[in-house]
Design a protein around this motif. Structure first.
Motif, PDB file in Angstrom:
ATOM      1  N   VAL A  50       0.848  -1.192   0.000  1.00 54.32           N
ATOM      2  CA  VAL A  50       0.000   0.000   0.000  1.00 54.32           C
ATOM      3  C   VAL A  50       0.882   1.240   0.000  1.00 54.32           C
ATOM      4  CG1 VAL A  50      -1.664   1.358   1.328  1.00 54.32           C
ATOM      5  CG2 VAL A  50      -1.956  -1.121   1.131  1.00 54.32           C
ATOM      6  N   LEU A  51       0.563   2.200  -0.868  1.00 52.65           N
ATOM      7  CA  LEU A  51       1.174   3.521  -0.881  1.00 52.65           C
ATOM      8  C   LEU A  51       0.161   4.502  -0.321  1.00 52.65           C
ATOM      9  CD1 LEU A  51       2.653   3.470  -4.515  1.00 52.65           C
ATOM     10  CD2 LEU A  51       3.707   2.617  -2.416  1.00 52.65           C
ATOM     11  N   SER A  52       0.623   5.504   0.436  1.00 51.36           N
ATOM     12  CA  SER A  52      -0.312   6.395   1.122  1.00 51.36           C
ATOM     13  C   SER A  52       0.033   7.855   0.906  1.00 51.36           C
ATOM     14  CB  SER A  52      -0.319   6.097   2.630  1.00 51.36           C
ATOM     15  OG  SER A  52       0.971   6.275   3.193  1.00 51.36           O
ATOM     16  N   ALA A  53      -1.019   8.680   0.891  1.00 54.82           N
ATOM     17  CA  ALA A  53      -0.865  10.131   0.794  1.00 54.82           C
ATOM     18  C   ALA A  53      -2.027  10.785   1.521  1.00 54.82           C
ATOM     19  CB  ALA A  53      -0.832  10.587  -0.671  1.00 54.82           C
ATOM     20  N   GLY A  54      -1.797  11.972   2.078  1.00 51.29           N
ATOM     21  CA  GLY A  54      -2.865  12.683   2.759  1.00 51.29           C
ATOM     22  C   GLY A  54      -2.507  12.960   4.196  1.00 51.29           C
ATOM     23  N   ASN A  55      -3.517  13.013   5.061  1.00 45.88           N
ATOM     24  CA  ASN A  55      -3.297  13.302   6.465  1.00 45.88           C
ATOM     25  C   ASN A  55      -2.531  12.169   7.142  1.00 45.88           C
ATOM     26  OD1 ASN A  55      -4.446  13.004   9.451  1.00 45.88           O
ATOM     27  ND2 ASN A  55      -4.421  15.157   8.896  1.00 45.88           N
ATOM     28  N   LEU A  56      -1.450  12.517   7.836  1.00 45.88           N
ATOM     29  CA  LEU A  56      -0.577  11.501   8.417  1.00 45.88           C
ATOM     30  C   LEU A  56      -1.284  10.695   9.499  1.00 45.88           C
ATOM     31  CD1 LEU A  56       2.229  10.235   8.501  1.00 45.88           C
ATOM     32  CD2 LEU A  56       2.904  12.003  10.127  1.00 45.88           C
ATOM     33  N   THR A  58      -4.446   9.973   9.698  1.00 43.64           N
ATOM     34  CA  THR A  58      -5.374   9.041   9.052  1.00 43.64           C
ATOM     35  C   THR A  58      -4.629   7.877   8.428  1.00 43.64           C
ATOM     36  OG1 THR A  58      -6.937  10.829   8.579  1.00 43.64           O
ATOM     37  CG2 THR A  58      -7.184   8.801   7.323  1.00 43.64           C
ATOM     38  N   THR A  59      -3.569   8.160   7.684  1.00 42.61           N
ATOM     39  CA  THR A  59      -2.852   7.079   7.011  1.00 42.61           C
ATOM     40  C   THR A  59      -2.248   6.109   8.019  1.00 42.61           C
ATOM     41  OG1 THR A  59      -0.818   8.401   6.846  1.00 42.61           O
ATOM     42  CG2 THR A  59      -2.344   8.518   5.005  1.00 42.61           C
ATOM     43  N   GLN A  60      -1.682   6.627   9.095  1.00 38.81           N
ATOM     44  CA  GLN A  60      -1.113   5.738  10.103  1.00 38.81           C
ATOM     45  C   GLN A  60      -2.193   4.915  10.793  1.00 38.81           C
ATOM     46  OE1 GLN A  60       1.379   8.052  12.753  1.00 38.81           O
ATOM     47  NE2 GLN A  60       3.116   7.924  11.354  1.00 38.81           N
ATOM     48  N   ALA A  61      -3.352   5.529  11.064  1.00 42.36           N
ATOM     49  CA  ALA A  61      -4.449   4.808  11.702  1.00 42.36           C
ATOM     50  C   ALA A  61      -4.961   3.685  10.813  1.00 42.36           C
ATOM     51  CB  ALA A  61      -5.582   5.775  12.054  1.00 42.36           C
ATOM     52  N   VAL A  62      -5.049   3.946   9.516  1.00 43.77           N
ATOM     53  CA  VAL A  62      -5.520   2.921   8.576  1.00 43.77           C
ATOM     54  C   VAL A  62      -4.528   1.767   8.512  1.00 43.77           C
ATOM     55  CG1 VAL A  62      -5.991   2.431   6.144  1.00 43.77           C
ATOM     56  CG2 VAL A  62      -6.893   4.519   7.198  1.00 43.77           C
ATOM     57  N   ILE A  63      -3.241   2.077   8.365  1.00 42.59           N
ATOM     58  CA  ILE A  63      -2.221   1.033   8.276  1.00 42.59           C
ATOM     59  C   ILE A  63      -2.198   0.193   9.556  1.00 42.59           C
ATOM     60  CG2 ILE A  63       0.249   0.569   8.048  1.00 42.59           C
ATOM     61  CD1 ILE A  63      -1.144   1.530   5.467  1.00 42.59           C
ATOM     62  N   TYR A  90     -12.013  -3.056   1.300  1.00 40.31           N
ATOM     63  CA  TYR A  90     -11.766  -3.182   2.741  1.00 40.31           C
ATOM     64  C   TYR A  90     -10.983  -1.990   3.272  1.00 40.31           C
ATOM     65  CZ  TYR A  90      -8.760  -4.926   6.593  1.00 40.31           C
ATOM     66  OH  TYR A  90      -8.022  -5.069   7.747  1.00 40.31           O
ATOM     67  N   ILE A  91      -9.901  -1.612   2.595  1.00 41.09           N
ATOM     68  CA  ILE A  91      -9.098  -0.477   3.040  1.00 41.09           C
ATOM     69  C   ILE A  91      -9.881   0.827   2.875  1.00 41.09           C
ATOM     70  CG2 ILE A  91      -7.055   0.908   2.456  1.00 41.09           C
ATOM     71  CD1 ILE A  91      -5.529  -1.660   2.085  1.00 41.09           C
ATOM     72  N   GLY A  92     -10.673   0.931   1.820  1.00 42.83           N
ATOM     73  CA  GLY A  92     -11.506   2.115   1.637  1.00 42.83           C
ATOM     74  C   GLY A  92     -12.475   2.310   2.785  1.00 42.83           C
ATOM     75  N   LYS A  93     -13.083   1.238   3.263  1.00 46.26           N
ATOM     76  CA  LYS A  93     -14.028   1.325   4.385  1.00 46.26           C
ATOM     77  C   LYS A  93     -13.313   1.763   5.663  1.00 46.26           C
ATOM     78  CE  LYS A  93     -17.434  -2.060   2.758  1.00 46.26           C
ATOM     79  NZ  LYS A  93     -18.063  -3.391   3.004  1.00 46.26           N
ATOM     80  N   ILE A  94     -12.137   1.212   5.915  1.00 45.53           N
ATOM     81  CA  ILE A  94     -11.378   1.608   7.102  1.00 45.53           C
ATOM     82  C   ILE A  94     -11.017   3.087   7.030  1.00 45.53           C
ATOM     83  CG2 ILE A  94      -9.234   1.283   8.378  1.00 45.53           C
ATOM     84  CD1 ILE A  94      -9.280  -1.631   7.586  1.00 45.53           C
ATOM     85  N   SER A  95     -10.578   3.542   5.852  1.00 38.75           N
ATOM     86  CA  SER A  95     -10.197   4.937   5.675  1.00 38.75           C
ATOM     87  C   SER A  95     -11.364   5.877   5.949  1.00 38.75           C
ATOM     88  CB  SER A  95      -9.671   5.159   4.254  1.00 38.75           C
ATOM     89  OG  SER A  95      -9.338   6.508   4.038  1.00 38.75           O
ATOM     90  N   VAL A  96     -12.529   5.564   5.416  1.00 38.87           N
ATOM     91  CA  VAL A  96     -13.722   6.397   5.646  1.00 38.87           C
ATOM     92  C   VAL A  96     -14.063   6.435   7.131  1.00 38.87           C
ATOM     93  CG1 VAL A  96     -16.204   6.550   5.240  1.00 38.87           C
ATOM     94  CG2 VAL A  96     -14.662   6.069   3.338  1.00 38.87           C
ATOM     95  N   GLU A  97     -13.959   5.286   7.795  1.00 42.00           N
ATOM     96  CA  GLU A  97     -14.267   5.215   9.229  1.00 42.00           C
ATOM     97  C   GLU A  97     -13.316   6.089  10.043  1.00 42.00           C
ATOM     98  OE1 GLU A  97     -13.600   1.984  12.792  1.00 42.00           O
ATOM     99  OE2 GLU A  97     -14.164   1.233  10.809  1.00 42.00           O
ATOM    100  N   LYS A  98     -12.018   6.031   9.744  1.00 42.37           N
ATOM    101  CA  LYS A  98     -11.043   6.833  10.484  1.00 42.37           C
ATOM    102  C   LYS A  98     -11.246   8.316  10.223  1.00 42.37           C
ATOM    103  CE  LYS A  98      -9.034   3.156  12.097  1.00 42.37           C
ATOM    104  NZ  LYS A  98      -9.239   2.753  13.517  1.00 42.37           N
ATOM    105  N   GLN A  99     -11.509   8.686   8.982  1.00 45.93           N
ATOM    106  CA  GLN A  99     -11.748  10.095   8.664  1.00 45.93           C
ATOM    107  C   GLN A  99     -12.975  10.617   9.414  1.00 45.93           C
ATOM    108  OE1 GLN A  99     -11.468  11.085   4.330  1.00 45.93           O
ATOM    109  NE2 GLN A  99     -10.872   8.929   4.154  1.00 45.93           N
ATOM    110  N   ARG A 100     -14.051   9.829   9.411  1.00 47.22           N
ATOM    111  CA  ARG A 100     -15.283  10.245  10.080  1.00 47.22           C
ATOM    112  C   ARG A 100     -15.056  10.409  11.583  1.00 47.22           C
ATOM    113  NH1 ARG A 100     -18.361   6.241   8.641  1.00 47.22           N
ATOM    114  NH2 ARG A 100     -19.015   7.245   6.697  1.00 47.22           N
TER     115      ARG A 100
END
Length: 253
Positions: A50-56, A58-63, A90-100
């Motif tokens: 996985v490559l990541s960009a954006g809020n640090l 959020t990205t760390q929480a998702v990983i 699956y990763i998209g759902k986790i990302s949305v959850e962390k952002q929310r």
């Protein structure tokens, strides 16, 4: 803190080429280094990066969540999904959850928790692939006509990818193309910088043994940058001149 980054994933006939920078910027006087390329330990029948960009945050929480889910054997994790598209969902759902969660917690109006990911790899006998996962959780993949995906500061490095990458481009050649794309971005945007990570995956190999990490003072990276600049300059000087005989006064407006 935002990850001001540039990442590329190329999906070709022979495999994958993944490239990312390592600079994180939360202001002109706050520059740090964080790797944006995350290779996960998985079952032997799959390899996922996985490559990541954006809020640090959020990205760390998702990983971290992805790693915990696999460790805890939750129903859906990187070992249980049957297809890469399922992993992207699956990763998209986790990302949305962390952002929310970050948005619900409140904070400054300027706070932006969004993050974007690229997921790439291969599962079982399915072909290798790469997916770009948007902050909203939806995703797209590559095509024969456009065999690459970008996240982050993508505008400066896009032209070289468009000119040279084809679905049958050899992996090593694609790797050099990605490094030139990365160098063009670093030259035009100070928020993108070394170390530069490069990973080449050969289809059906299920091993990640061709990994490179180029520091700013790496001899090869310096040589590549210098030669690219010199050759571009040579070509520019050799371009045909427009005829001054065609010049005329500027028409009145």
């Amino acid at each position: 803190m935002d990850i001001m980054t540039y990442c590329i994933a190329v999906s070709l006939k022979d495999g994958l080429v993944l490239t990312s920078d390592s600079r994180t910027n939360a202001g002109i006087d706050n520059v740090s280094i964080y790797g944006k390329m995350h290779a996960f330990e998985t079952a032997p029948d799959r390899k996922i990066v996985v490559l990541s960009a954006g809020n640090l945050a959020t990205t760390q929480a998702v990983i971290d969540q992805v790693k915990r889910d696999r460790k805890d054997h939750v129903e859906t994790n990187l070992d249980s999904v049957r297809y890469l598209s399922e992993a992207a969902e699956y990763i998209g759902k986790i990302s949305v959850e962390k952002q929310r969660r970050y948005l619900d917690a409140g904070g400054q109006n300027s706070f932006n928790p969004t993050a974007t990911f690229i997921l790439a790899g291969q599962i079982r006998n399915d072909t290798h692939a790469a997916y770009l996962i948007y902050p909203e959780g939806n995703f797209i993949t590559t095509s024969t006509q456009t065999p690459y995906l970008q996240i982050g500061e993508n505008k400066y490095g896009k032209p070289v990818l468009d000119r040279f990458l084809r679905i049958d481009t050899p992996l090593q050649e694609a790797g050099r193309c990605c490094l030139i794309s990365m160098d063009s971005t670093m030259r035009s945007n100070a928020s993108v910088g070394a170390p530069v990570e490069l990973l080449i995956y050969h289809t059906d190999s299920f091993i990640l043994d061709e990994y490179y990490c180029f520091q700013e003072d790496n001899e090869y990276l310096i040589k590549l940058r210098r030669m690219w600049h010199e050759k571009l300059k040579e070509v520019f000087i050799g371009l045909p001149h427009f005829s001054t005989q065609e010049a005329r006064p500027l028409p009145n407006s």
